[in-house]
Design an enzyme around this catalytic site. Structure first.
Site, PDB file in Angstrom:
ATOM      1  CB  THR A 371     107.073  42.130 -20.492  1.00  0.00           C
ATOM      2  OG1 THR A 371     107.512  43.233 -19.982  1.00  0.00           O
ATOM      3  CG2 THR A 371     105.585  42.293 -20.895  1.00  0.00           C
ATOM      4  CB  SER A 443     108.255  47.772 -26.844  1.00  0.00           C
ATOM      5  OG  SER A 443     109.079  48.776 -26.921  1.00  0.00           O
TER       6      SER A 443
HETATM    7  O1  DON Z   1     105.835  48.206 -22.095  1.00  0.00           O
HETATM    8  C1  DON Z   1     107.027  48.142 -22.507  1.00  0.00           C
HETATM    9  O2  DON Z   1     107.400  48.369 -23.661  1.00  0.00           O
HETATM   10  C2  DON Z   1     107.895  47.692 -21.348  1.00  0.00           C
HETATM   11  N1  DON Z   1     107.608  48.242 -20.315  1.00  0.00           N
HETATM   12  C3  DON Z   1     108.110  46.448 -21.406  1.00  0.00           C
HETATM   13  C4  DON Z   1     108.882  45.734 -20.358  1.00  0.00           C
HETATM   14  C5  DON Z   1     109.411  44.584 -20.522  1.00  0.00           C
HETATM   15  O3  DON Z   1     109.253  43.724 -21.528  1.00  0.00           O
HETATM   16  C6  DON Z   1     110.598  43.961 -19.680  1.00  0.00           C
HETATM   17  N2  DON Z   1     110.983  42.750 -20.241  1.00  0.00           N
HETATM   18  N3  DON Z   1     112.152  42.857 -20.892  1.00  0.00           N
END
Ligand code: DON
Length: 560
Positions: A371, A443
């Site tokens: 992310t 998250s």
């Molecule tokens: O919204 C969320 O919690 C996840 N889709 C976030 C994904 C994420 O942080 C990927 N990296 N580790």
């Protein structure tokens, strides 16, 4: 070397060592931008220099990351922004993706009710309705001060002229070549037969054309125009379920922030469909409720305390949290000090509470920091913490033919079946089951702190489930452990998420003795190369800004 000279060198070296000054990030008088990519930071910095506000810069950075950092930066995904204006008003923007109209509770299960492998993570069926372009448009409508086309121009330029790959980017693209092949029925620009190398340039011609349309036609192009057509055609050729109606119906939402107190600080964070704000406030309030005296950073008592608080917060997350537009998330009860104290009644200073005393589960968790978060403060003191994602690296790995951008695989953030873990090992239930037009639980925890009514910190990170605990620790590092912003970001992190029942930790996060002490309490461990990739800004006592870019990535802080 003469003995005297040698002595002088040793003396100076030992003095330097003894007076080791704290490691600080980039210091600036007025404005700061910290992002995951040098090009995006430079673009945000330029917008601020031109007199743009933090929100103008955020829009330009979001689009720039979609080009320069395609593993997570996006126009085919979604995210959250926490905003605090210079006059002290705060709000949040929810541009999280939504489940398509044709989505259903059992869509990822076979006829025996078992989840079908990879269906919610790879390819067209994993894609949810993107929110980023609508979010950026709404942000601009409300707070923008520079015309929209000028904010898209830098990303357009980058796509048209090409992005020079960093080593990390080249490696990441190489790791996913097979997945790119398997998810796409057409040649895509990130495929390369003999692999990418640092210094190679990728020109994103189709994406440049898409950005040009978005620049000229605004949000309409993405949700109703040519880009929408490309998305729908991509879906139709590959049994995806997103329709033109889904795109037309997508809305971003302004939501009241979740706020709470920790010591002298006001914490402003993201409400559902993020779990971030609730869990972060539970954790911070939990420290006070548990009545734990200050423990040394990453000591056995400290890690034990964090783990015990975290396993309880994540157990609540799995049970009670989902999209509050669809499910009555009991926010007030979860943040009620009495509830938090009650929840900690069985907290034992000497021994770990087994998570399987609540529920058992064996899960595999993907290592991923895909992310991206950025923090911006402008010269007037407006601030934005924005976290955005495609979910996994390059999302579903599907690149829209003709439009040149990756689509998310955010559907995996739903609970595809009660108790079945997602790619981050997170389990869920009724609150986060799949429903048409619902937003999947997240998250992501973009957060702003105030001290005595003034802006204090802007913070956030990628990292799936570790987002919440990385933000938590970064705040504690500054507030309770007296670290600079950069030290707080750099500090080794640990993480517990209830299930799986183990402490995840970075290499060398603690000593062998600490590990032994924690083992004696009943904790088990798993090592992960990186936890979190925090990009944050701290307002120093003299009003200057410290921008801290996480050395775990290519992140860069730039200010003036
Ligand atoms: O919204 C969320 O919690 C996840 N889709 C976030 C994904 C994420 O942080 C990927 N990296 N580790």
């Amino acid at each position: 070397m003469q003995p005297f000279k040698l002595f002088a060198v040793l003396l100076i070296a030992s003095l330097l060592f003894a007076c080791k000054s704290p490691t600080q990030g980039v210091i600036a008088d007025q404005a700061m931008v910290v992002t995951a990519h040098p090009d995006a930071s430079a673009i945000g910095h330029d917008i601020l220099r031109m007199g743009g506000n933090a929100y103008d810069a955020a829009i330009a950075v979001q689009f720039a990351l979609a080009v320069a950092y395609p593993r997570a930066g996006n126009i085919g995904g979604g995210g959250f922004a926490v905003i605090r204006t210079a006059d002290g008003q705060s709000t949040t923007l929810d541009f999280r993706e939504k489940a398509p109209l044709a989505a259903s509770e059992t869509m990822y299960l076979d006829e025996l009710g078992k989840p079908i492998e990879k269906l919610s993570t790879l390819g067209h069926y994993a894609v949810s309705v993107p929110g980023t372009v609508r979010g950026m448009w709404d942000l601009h409508q409300k707070y923008g001060s520079i015309p929209w086309p000028a904010l898209i121009e830098p990303a357009y330029y980058l796509a048209k002229n090409g992005v020079v790959l960093t080593e990390a980017e080249a490696k990441k693209l190489n790791d996913f070549q097979e997945a790119f092949y398997s998810a796409n029925d057409h040649a895509i620009v990130t495929l390369k037969d003999n692999g990418w190398q640092a210094g190679d340039t990728i020109v994103y011609q189709e994406l440049a054309a898409t950005l040009k349309r978005i620049q000229e036609q605004g949000v309409t192009d993405f949700y109703e125009g040519q880009t929408a057509q490309y998305i729908v055609e991509e879906m139709q050729r590959n049994e995806g379920i997103i329709t033109l109606e889904d795109l037309k119906k997508y809305e971003a939402k302004w939501r009241e922030p979740l706020t709470g107190k920790y010591k002298d600080y006001t914490v402003i964070s993201m409400p559902p469909p993020s779990s971030g704000g609730i869990c972060l406030l539970q954790l911070l309030q939990g420290i006070e409720a548990a009545g734990i005296v200050q423990a040394e950073h990453n000591s056995p008592a400290y890690i034990h305390m964090l783990s015990e608080l975290e396993r309880r917060a994540f157990a609540d997350r799995a049970t009670y949290l989902g999209d509050a537009d669809f499910y009555p998330v009991p926010i007030d009860s979860l943040l009620d000090p009495e509830y938090i104290a009650e929840n900690l009644a069985d907290f034992d200073l000497e021994s770990a509470t087994p998570s399987n005393s609540i529920k058992a589960g064996e899960v595999n968790v993907v290592e991923s920091i895909e992310t991206t978060h950025f923090s911006i403060v402008d010269a007037k003191g407006n601030a934005i913490a924005l976290t955005t994602t495609l979910n996994g690296n390059y999302g579903s790995k599907v690149m829209v033919k003709g439009a040149g951008f990756f689509l998310n695989n955010e559907m995996d953030d739903f609970s595809v079946k009660p108790g079945v873990p997602n790619m981050f090992g997170l389990v869920g239930a009724e609150a986060n089951k799949i429903e048409a037009e619902k937003r999947m639980l997240s998250s992501m925890t973009p957060t702003i702190l105030e001290k005595e009514g003034e802006l204090f910190m802007v913070v956030g990170t990628p990292g799936g489930s570790t987002i919440i605990t990385s933000v938590f620790q970064t705040i504690l590092n500054v507030v309770d452990h007296g670290m600079t912003m950069q030290e707080a970001v750099n500090a080794k992190k640990v993480h517990h998420q209830w299930l799986p029942d183990r402490i995840l930790h970075e290499p060398n996060a603690f000593s062998k003795q600490t590990k032994a002490a924690l083992e004696a309490m009943g904790h088990t461990f798993e090592e992960r190369t990186y936890i979190g990739k925090v990009d944050a800004i701290l307002v120093l006592p003299d009003g200057r800004l410290e921008g801290a870019a996480d050395p775990r990535g290519d992140d860069v802080a730039m200010g003036f």
